[in-house]
Design an enzyme around this catalytic site. Structure first.
Site, PDB file in Angstrom:
ATOM      1  N   TYR A  46      11.310  -7.444  33.896  1.00 56.68           N
ATOM      2  CA  TYR A  46      12.479  -7.711  34.747  1.00 56.68           C
ATOM      3  C   TYR A  46      12.067  -7.770  36.214  1.00 56.68           C
ATOM      4  O   TYR A  46      12.431  -8.708  36.943  1.00 56.68           O
ATOM      5  CB  TYR A  46      13.522  -6.611  34.521  1.00 56.68           C
ATOM      6  CG  TYR A  46      14.821  -6.834  35.256  1.00 56.68           C
ATOM      7  CD1 TYR A  46      15.756  -7.753  34.787  1.00 56.68           C
ATOM      8  CD2 TYR A  46      15.118  -6.128  36.420  1.00 56.68           C
ATOM      9  CE1 TYR A  46      16.959  -7.956  35.462  1.00 56.68           C
ATOM     10  CE2 TYR A  46      16.313  -6.326  37.096  1.00 56.68           C
ATOM     11  CZ  TYR A  46      17.237  -7.239  36.612  1.00 56.68           C
ATOM     12  OH  TYR A  46      18.419  -7.446  37.284  1.00 56.68           O
ATOM     13  N   SER A  81      17.385  -9.291  42.661  1.00 57.35           N
ATOM     14  CA  SER A  81      17.719  -7.883  42.442  1.00 57.35           C
ATOM     15  C   SER A  81      16.938  -7.092  43.467  1.00 57.35           C
ATOM     16  O   SER A  81      15.908  -7.564  43.965  1.00 57.35           O
ATOM     17  CB  SER A  81      17.288  -7.468  41.027  1.00 57.35           C
ATOM     18  OG  SER A  81      17.314  -6.057  40.897  1.00 57.35           O
TER      19      SER A  81
HETATM   20  N1  LIG Z   1      24.039  -5.103  36.877  1.00 57.48           N
HETATM   21  C1  LIG Z   1      23.086  -4.783  37.741  1.00 57.48           C
HETATM   22  O1  LIG Z   1      22.836  -3.614  38.053  1.00 57.48           O
HETATM   23  C2  LIG Z   1      22.303  -5.875  38.407  1.00 57.48           C
HETATM   24  C3  LIG Z   1      21.555  -5.532  39.535  1.00 57.48           C
HETATM   25  C4  LIG Z   1      20.820  -6.525  40.157  1.00 57.48           C
HETATM   26  C5  LIG Z   1      20.823  -7.817  39.653  1.00 57.48           C
HETATM   27  N2  LIG Z   1      21.574  -8.106  38.549  1.00 57.48           N
HETATM   28  C6  LIG Z   1      21.554  -9.482  38.066  1.00 57.48           C
HETATM   29  O2  LIG Z   1      22.856  -9.992  38.100  1.00 57.48           O
HETATM   30  C7  LIG Z   1      23.013 -10.991  37.094  1.00 57.48           C
HETATM   31  C8  LIG Z   1      24.236 -10.690  36.246  1.00 57.48           C
HETATM   32  O3  LIG Z   1      24.040  -9.428  35.644  1.00 57.48           O
HETATM   33  P1  LIG Z   1      25.229  -8.570  34.996  1.00 57.48           P
HETATM   34  O4  LIG Z   1      24.918  -7.158  35.266  1.00 57.48           O
HETATM   35  O5  LIG Z   1      26.528  -9.131  35.381  1.00 57.48           O
HETATM   36  O6  LIG Z   1      24.904  -8.821  33.447  1.00 57.48           O
HETATM   37  P2  LIG Z   1      25.846  -9.206  32.208  1.00 57.48           P
HETATM   38  O7  LIG Z   1      25.014  -8.923  31.012  1.00 57.48           O
HETATM   39  O8  LIG Z   1      27.170  -8.566  32.336  1.00 57.48           O
HETATM   40  O9  LIG Z   1      26.017 -10.764  32.399  1.00 57.48           O
HETATM   41  C9  LIG Z   1      24.930 -11.650  32.227  1.00 57.48           C
HETATM   42  C10 LIG Z   1      25.479 -13.038  32.006  1.00 57.48           C
HETATM   43  O10 LIG Z   1      24.385 -13.931  31.755  1.00 57.48           O
HETATM   44  C11 LIG Z   1      24.660 -14.642  30.562  1.00 57.48           C
HETATM   45  N3  LIG Z   1      23.418 -14.978  29.869  1.00 57.48           N
HETATM   46  C12 LIG Z   1      22.557 -14.112  29.268  1.00 57.48           C
HETATM   47  N4  LIG Z   1      21.554 -14.785  28.689  1.00 57.48           N
HETATM   48  C13 LIG Z   1      21.779 -16.097  28.921  1.00 57.48           C
HETATM   49  C14 LIG Z   1      21.094 -17.287  28.577  1.00 57.48           C
HETATM   50  N5  LIG Z   1      19.968 -17.279  27.841  1.00 57.48           N
HETATM   51  N6  LIG Z   1      21.606 -18.482  28.988  1.00 57.48           N
HETATM   52  C15 LIG Z   1      22.747 -18.521  29.711  1.00 57.48           C
HETATM   53  N7  LIG Z   1      23.455 -17.439  30.063  1.00 57.48           N
HETATM   54  C16 LIG Z   1      22.966 -16.230  29.672  1.00 57.48           C
HETATM   55  C17 LIG Z   1      25.495 -13.689  29.716  1.00 57.48           C
HETATM   56  O11 LIG Z   1      26.168 -14.346  28.687  1.00 57.48           O
HETATM   57  C18 LIG Z   1      26.396 -13.099  30.783  1.00 57.48           C
HETATM   58  O12 LIG Z   1      27.471 -13.950  31.059  1.00 57.48           O
HETATM   59  C19 LIG Z   1      21.693 -10.995  36.308  1.00 57.48           C
HETATM   60  O13 LIG Z   1      20.867 -12.021  36.806  1.00 57.48           O
HETATM   61  C20 LIG Z   1      21.111  -9.629  36.622  1.00 57.48           C
HETATM   62  O14 LIG Z   1      19.718  -9.592  36.499  1.00 57.48           O
HETATM   63  C21 LIG Z   1      22.316  -7.160  37.912  1.00 57.48           C
END
Ligand SMILES: NC(=O)c1ccc[n+]([C@@H]2O[C@H](COP(=O)([O-])OP(=O)(O)OC[C@H]3O[C@@H](n4cnc5c(N)ncnc54)[C@H](O)[C@@H]3O)[C@@H](O)[C@H]2O)c1
Length: 256
Positions: A161, A148
């Protein structure tokens, strides 16, 4: 031919957390680039993979839904084995699954801390280790970790985080060094705030939304598709000499 290929034709990919948000876009993007895809979800959310697998199938690629609960080691082993058997190996691992529990540092409990670090860092490490053990005898592969921008800068209410994602950035360097001799490239992607279920509540708050937009020189928050190009590039032959790197997809946030 000077331009190296960004296609993934015939590659076998494992994408974690593919039923939602960024992971869903990544799984489909990998298939659009030509790869077959094992897509993971938490056991209780397996139904969310149905539309993803349908989209991948419509692209003429193989889709394999696989349950995964990070950081449970038995679940990781079962997931990697199932995916590898169904696809005939794993060439590309996208460690996308992750969680965030936005809390003031003064309010974070031990359980909050462990939960975020366990899923985002410990889970990602053991997924990488288990898949690397298969990639090594197969001659190599590509691992792309979801970090991130909050792995390189701080942001309020994200102590656990930010610590976890900074861990992903530096873990990516270590794994890149150790596994370079096995022809495994290990890189990461560092998105800015992307509109997904994880961030919906942040964007629903007009004050927070304004604060975020003011920090993004390109003037908009991201969509999951914005992350897909970076991940497909790092997974492709075009990035064969790139390893240990975190590619920021941050609209210029960290350039300020
Ligand atoms: N959305 C943002 O702004 C953003 C920014 C930077 C990084 N990210 C990173 O991108 C990735 C995806 O985020 P997102 O926004 O799509 O979130 P989201 O909540 O939409 O998706 C997260 C996914 O991870 C799965 N997950 C959660 N806990 C889990 C576990 N214990 N075991 C296995 N799977 C698990 C969920 O079921 C889901 O499919 C994450 O690593 C997040 O930190 C997101």
């Amino acid at each position: 031919m000077v331009l190296p290929s960004m296609r993934l034709d015939g590659k076998k990919t494992l994408v974690t957390g593919a039923g939602s948000g960024i992971g869903r876009a990544l799984a489909v993007a990998m298939a659009e680039a030509g790869a077959d895809c094992a897509a993971t979800e938490l056991p209780e959310q397996m139904h969310t993979l149905d539309p993803v697998c349908e989209q991948i199938g419509n692209l003429g690629r193989k889709a394999v839904p696989v349950p995964l609960t990070l950081p449970d080691i038995d679940s990781i082993d079962q997931c990697v084995q199932t995916a590898a058997e169904a696809l005939g190996g794993i060439d590309i691992l996208v460690n996308n699954a992750g969680i965030n529990l936005p809390r003031e540092a003064l309010e974070i409990t031990e359980a909050d801390w462990d939960n975020v670090l366990d899923v985002n860092l410990k889970g990602l490490f053991f997924m990488s280790q288990r898949v690397a053990r298969l990639m090594i005898p197969a001659g190599g592969g590509k691992i792309v970790n979801m970090a991130s921008q909050n792995g390189v800068v701080g942001y309020y209410r994200r102590a656990a985080y930010c610590a976890s994602k900074a861990g992903v950035v530096n873990l990516t360097r270590v794994l890149a060094l150790e596994w370079a001799r096995h022809r495994i490239n290990v890189n990461a992607v560092g998105p800015t705030f992307i509109l997904t279920p994880l961030t919906q509540s942040t964007f629903d708050d007009p004050e927070l939304r304004q604060d975020l937009l003011a920090r993004i020189p390109l003037g908009r928050v991201g969509q999951p598709e914005d992350v897909a190009g970076a991940v497909v590039y790092l997974a492709s032959p075009a990035a064969d000499l790139v390893t240990g790197h975190t590619l920021l997809v941050d609209g210029g946030w960290t350039a300020l």
